[in-house]
Design an enzyme around this catalytic site. Sequence first.
Site, PDB file in Angstrom:
ATOM      1  N   GLU A 166      54.876 119.505 -21.784  1.00  0.00           N
ATOM      2  CA  GLU A 166      54.490 120.909 -21.508  1.00  0.00           C
ATOM      3  C   GLU A 166      54.528 122.021 -22.488  1.00  0.00           C
ATOM      4  O   GLU A 166      54.102 123.184 -22.655  1.00  0.00           O
ATOM      5  CB  GLU A 166      54.678 120.676 -20.002  1.00  0.00           C
ATOM      6  CG  GLU A 166      53.803 121.757 -19.584  1.00  0.00           C
ATOM      7  CD  GLU A 166      53.827 122.411 -17.800  1.00  0.00           C
ATOM      8  OE1 GLU A 166      52.802 123.008 -17.640  1.00  0.00           O
ATOM      9  OE2 GLU A 166      54.411 121.198 -17.298  1.00  0.00           O
ATOM     10  N   ALA A 167      55.778 122.517 -22.691  1.00  0.00           N
ATOM     11  CA  ALA A 167      56.565 123.897 -23.480  1.00  0.00           C
ATOM     12  C   ALA A 167      55.884 123.709 -24.694  1.00  0.00           C
ATOM     13  O   ALA A 167      55.205 124.618 -25.128  1.00  0.00           O
ATOM     14  CB  ALA A 167      57.887 123.924 -23.253  1.00  0.00           C
TER      15      ALA A 167
END
Length: 147
Positions: free
Chosen positions: A69-70
């Site tokens: 997600e980052a």
Amino acid sequence: MSAPSPMDAAESKPSAHELWKITLGELDEKMGVKIIEESVQRVVATMPVEGNRQSFGLLHGGASLAVGEAVGSWAAVIHASTLGKTAVGVDVSATHHRSAREGQITITATPIHLGGTLTTHEVLITNEAGQRLCTLRITNLLMRRHK
């Protein structure tokens, strides 16, 4: 070969806005994330398996989601910065294909769609042998940047 669509032309125009540069957050640092490459078309990072394992000694699925997600969000924010905007995640999903017990993983985000309102990126997590461990898809909403 077909002519580029108006959308392709709009996406390839040079921007007067400065590209956002990735800055690691606290969790990224604790997980040992390192940035290898950052551009609108591709963001690549690495992370050690050691320190990111669950109680059975395997790479934690939550660690895969967090780093995926980052990296996908960073890719979205880089694109958003070309439009003078920022990005916030609205959806993420992942499929775990296999795990790892040691070594380093590589996380690569590439765009599926780069719009003016939404972006969608595919994020691949692979092991040192190039085997796919996890596939994520993340969608981000582009918003006006608040100062």
